[in-house]
Design a protein around this motif. Structure first.
Motif, PDB file in Angstrom:
ATOM      1  N   GLY A 240      64.770  99.935 119.496  1.00  0.00           N
ATOM      2  CA  GLY A 240      64.408  98.591 120.467  1.00  0.00           C
ATOM      3  C   GLY A 240      64.777  98.760 121.784  1.00  0.00           C
ATOM      4  O   GLY A 240      65.325  99.929 122.123  1.00  0.00           O
ATOM      5  N   ALA A 241      64.321  97.890 122.674  1.00  0.00           N
ATOM      6  CA  ALA A 241      64.540  97.791 124.191  1.00  0.00           C
ATOM      7  C   ALA A 241      64.691  96.817 124.747  1.00  0.00           C
ATOM      8  O   ALA A 241      63.978  95.890 124.178  1.00  0.00           O
ATOM      9  CB  ALA A 241      63.137  98.732 124.804  1.00  0.00           C
ATOM     10  N   LYS A 242      65.281  96.624 125.683  1.00  0.00           N
ATOM     11  CA  LYS A 242      65.360  95.436 126.595  1.00  0.00           C
ATOM     12  C   LYS A 242      64.396  95.111 127.580  1.00  0.00           C
ATOM     13  O   LYS A 242      63.766  96.302 127.827  1.00  0.00           O
ATOM     14  CB  LYS A 242      66.865  95.487 127.502  1.00  0.00           C
ATOM     15  CG  LYS A 242      68.015  95.317 126.397  1.00  0.00           C
ATOM     16  CD  LYS A 242      68.020  94.172 125.743  1.00  0.00           C
ATOM     17  CE  LYS A 242      69.212  93.900 124.777  1.00  0.00           C
ATOM     18  NZ  LYS A 242      69.363  92.814 123.948  1.00  0.00           N
ATOM     19  N   ASP A 252      62.107  91.600 125.538  1.00  0.00           N
ATOM     20  CA  ASP A 252      63.080  92.382 124.749  1.00  0.00           C
ATOM     21  C   ASP A 252      62.016  92.732 123.311  1.00  0.00           C
ATOM     22  O   ASP A 252      61.418  91.679 122.975  1.00  0.00           O
ATOM     23  CB  ASP A 252      64.380  91.650 124.264  1.00  0.00           C
ATOM     24  CG  ASP A 252      65.232  91.380 125.507  1.00  0.00           C
ATOM     25  OD1 ASP A 252      65.143  92.091 126.310  1.00  0.00           O
ATOM     26  OD2 ASP A 252      66.113  90.696 125.214  1.00  0.00           O
ATOM     27  N   ASP A 254      62.710  94.275 119.483  1.00  0.00           N
ATOM     28  CA  ASP A 254      63.412  94.909 118.299  1.00  0.00           C
ATOM     29  C   ASP A 254      62.908  96.383 117.746  1.00  0.00           C
ATOM     30  O   ASP A 254      61.656  96.332 117.961  1.00  0.00           O
ATOM     31  CB  ASP A 254      63.765  93.973 116.955  1.00  0.00           C
ATOM     32  CG  ASP A 254      64.559  92.837 117.206  1.00  0.00           C
ATOM     33  OD1 ASP A 254      65.381  92.780 118.170  1.00  0.00           O
ATOM     34  OD2 ASP A 254      64.254  91.745 116.487  1.00  0.00           O
ATOM     35  N   GLY A 255      63.725  97.309 117.189  1.00  0.00           N
ATOM     36  CA  GLY A 255      63.382  98.337 116.768  1.00  0.00           C
ATOM     37  C   GLY A 255      63.307  98.053 115.141  1.00  0.00           C
ATOM     38  O   GLY A 255      63.613  97.203 114.679  1.00  0.00           O
ATOM     39  N   GLN A 258      66.619  96.969 113.565  1.00  0.00           N
ATOM     40  CA  GLN A 258      66.889  95.629 113.762  1.00  0.00           C
ATOM     41  C   GLN A 258      65.797  94.690 112.502  1.00  0.00           C
ATOM     42  O   GLN A 258      66.173  93.688 112.122  1.00  0.00           O
ATOM     43  CB  GLN A 258      66.514  95.089 115.101  1.00  0.00           C
ATOM     44  CG  GLN A 258      67.782  95.500 115.933  1.00  0.00           C
ATOM     45  CD  GLN A 258      67.444  96.789 116.666  1.00  0.00           C
ATOM     46  OE1 GLN A 258      66.523  97.678 116.284  1.00  0.00           O
ATOM     47  NE2 GLN A 258      68.089  97.004 117.919  1.00  0.00           N
ATOM     48  N   SER A 292      70.082  99.447 121.866  1.00  0.00           N
ATOM     49  CA  SER A 292      68.824  99.220 122.230  1.00  0.00           C
ATOM     50  C   SER A 292      68.632  99.944 123.711  1.00  0.00           C
ATOM     51  O   SER A 292      69.517  99.950 124.387  1.00  0.00           O
ATOM     52  CB  SER A 292      68.160  97.962 122.525  1.00  0.00           C
ATOM     53  OG  SER A 292      68.274  96.999 120.994  1.00  0.00           O
ATOM     54  N   SER A 295      70.504  98.385 126.971  1.00  0.00           N
ATOM     55  CA  SER A 295      71.434  97.490 126.689  1.00  0.00           C
ATOM     56  C   SER A 295      72.857  98.372 127.000  1.00  0.00           C
ATOM     57  O   SER A 295      72.778  99.581 126.849  1.00  0.00           O
ATOM     58  CB  SER A 295      71.353  97.349 125.208  1.00  0.00           C
ATOM     59  OG  SER A 295      72.539  96.646 124.836  1.00  0.00           O
TER      60      SER A 295
END
Length: 521
Positions: A240-242, A252, A254-255, A258, A292, A295
């Motif tokens: 994931g990434a913010k 935002d 999720d990967g 998540q 993430s 994060s």
């Protein structure tokens, strides 16, 4: 009170084993607040006194105890065929202990210092697995070759979904019965599973069956093709990434970890994962937490890992292309899926099932499957396994123009089974004109002269490059120079086709050599 156990059942009984009084008390209080009945022990001998006095739903044990190892408790529970689910607690960094415990039959593991939220989730999973329904008759029917001990150990969390998933693995040959029985047995725990087999054998179907037969069947099943993700996007896709963490990240996201919370994460073609990403994946699996991109904190994730590969990972480890520690972490339990040539007795059932699905998808009546067609298929190498068989039948249905199914085993020549078996060779015009003339005396058939083989190339690499270049150029032309579409037609990732275009110096209409990273739309 926790909803970990059904209201019609007694509160689940848990045995906690730890030699540190403060930690033991902490675990007891945590479980009591969840509505469990808890007993505690500080040593192996004291734990066994509790076990001899009654039955428990789950046993949570530290690995190191004053008079022995927690492994002794696991081994004895397995030897006595007791029903308790065991969860082991290992010291930080002792990954080999966790793997050893899972192979010995432990349901799951926790890493010290224990996160209490994760502790509650793991215990709840163990209790649910202990109380899951066990449809023995259906399981025996699905895998009749399994011995009684294996059947009595197998747990299907949701009987309907579990049996349906096993039914999708068509075939009653001995190799397939063993696969089904192993799925039913390993589904009960949280140990990582490695599904190994040639391309086209149905490894994803096996992974889905493991998920459907587990207590996680109500959770998500997230399938990831590790070889199809561009290397520069792997970390964001997995973890994931913010918002704002990289160019184009407007929110935002999720990967895969998540997205698979509470369920199963299926890592297909795990052998194609780059080494840099392998180390990050190893840490995520060991620590059960991910960070993430962008994060500052890690998030706990509750997933079961099932991976698959057609490669020989032992050889990949020896060659330095796959991390040995990740291999041992993923290969706790292995399921080997047989090639189609090893279970040809399943061909009639496979053909019937595939034809039924193909006809249903196309809104067509199910075509007749003749014995001659089955005999021809049985003699065909079928090196592409079930996937090749499905393609052959798809082509046969598409070309079918009568009651009998046609079969194209040559990739360009189609003939009906009956015609191939009984029809005479077509006559030439001259022979047709003189058909009424007396038949000539029979003569021995003359074999047509064999074409001379092409000369060996003086530069093999240049020859192969030229062949590859022609195929790529043709695929690009036919896809309107859309490299994403061309890659899909050739069974490649976008990253792979870009590399080959650049290496072979293929120029596209917009003038670039394929090395750029702009969109291929």
């Amino acid at each position: 009170m926790s909803n970990s156990t059904p209201s019609t059942q007694r509160p689940a009984q848990i045995l906690v084993i730890d030699d540190e009084p403060d930690l033991r008390t902490l675990y007891e209080l945590t479980l009591l607040r969840e509505g469990y009945r808890v007993e505690a022990a500080g040593s192996v001998s004291e734990a066994w006194e509790h076990l001899e006095a009654g039955r428990f739903d789950a046993v949570i044990t530290d690995m190191r105890l004053p008079d022995g190892q927690g492994m002794e408790i696991i081994h004895r529970i397995q030897k006595d065929q007791r029903s308790e689910r065991c969860v082991v607690m290992t010291a930080y960094g002792s990954a080999e202990n966790a793997v050893e415990a899972l192979k010995a039959g432990a349901f799951d593991y926790l890493t010290k210092p224990v996160d209490l939220k994760q502790f509650r989730a793991v215990v709840a999973s163990a209790v649910q697995a202990r109380h899951a329904p066990q449809p023995m008759a259906k399981l025996a029917q699905a895998a009749p070759a399994v011995n009684n001990n294996v059947i009595s150990d197998a747990v299907l969390a949701t009987s309907s979904t579990g049996i349906a998933a096993l039914d999708r693995l068509v075939g009653e040959s001995e190799p397939m019965r063993l696969v089904k029985s192993r799925i039913a047995k390993v589904a009960r725990g949280m140990a990582p599973v490695l599904v190994r087999g040639e391309s086209g054998t149905g490894k994803e179907l096996v992974a889905r069956a493991v998920h459907a037969c587990s207590q996680r069947s109500e959770g998500p099943f997230v399938a990831v093709n590790c070889g199809a993700i561009p290397e520069n996007l792997l970390e964001a896709e997995f973890f994931g990434a913010k918002k704002g963490s990289y160019t184009g990240s407007s929110q935002d996201r999720d990967g895969y970890f998540q997205a698979a919370r509470g369920g199963t994460l299926f890592l297909d073609e795990i052998g194609d994962l780059p080494l840099a990403m392998q180390s990050k994946l190893l840490r995520a699996i060991q620590e059960r937490s991910v960070r993430s991109i962008g994060s500052t904190q890690e998030d706990a994730v509750d997933v079961r890992i099932v991976s698959a590969t057609h490669k020989d990972l032992h050889a990949e480890v020896q060659a330095g292309r796959f991390r040995q520690d990740l291999f041992y972490r993923l290969n706790v339990i292995e399921i080997a899926v047989p090639a189609l040539r090893e279970r040809r007795e399943d061909l009639p059932a496979l053909c019937a099932a595939l034809l039924s699905r193909i006809a249903q998808d196309g809104g067509l009546p199910v075509p007749h499957l003749s014995d001659d067609l089955l005999r021809r298929l049985a003699q065909h190498p079928l090196n592409g396994n079930v996937r090749e068989l499905e393609n052959l039948l798809h082509r046969a249905v598409a070309l079918n123009d009568g009651d009998e199914l046609h079969l194209d085993l040559m990739g360009g020549f189609t003939a009906s089974v009956e015609a191939a078996a009984s029809a005479p060779a077509p006559l030439s015009p001259a022979a047709d004109a003189s058909a009424a003339a007396p038949a000539p005396l029979p003569m021995a058939p003359v074999a047509p002269p064999k074409a001379a083989p092409p000369p060996l190339p003086s530069d093999l690499q240049a020859y192969l490059d030229q062949q590859e270049r022609e195929i790529l150029v043709r695929a690009l032309h036919e896809s309107g120079f859309n490299r994403t579409a061309a890659a899909a037609r050739l069974g490649m990732s976008l990253r792979q086709i870009r590399y080959r275009i650049a290496r072979l110096g293929i120029t596209t209409p917009n003038g670039d050599d394929g090395a750029s990273n702009h969109a291929d739309d």
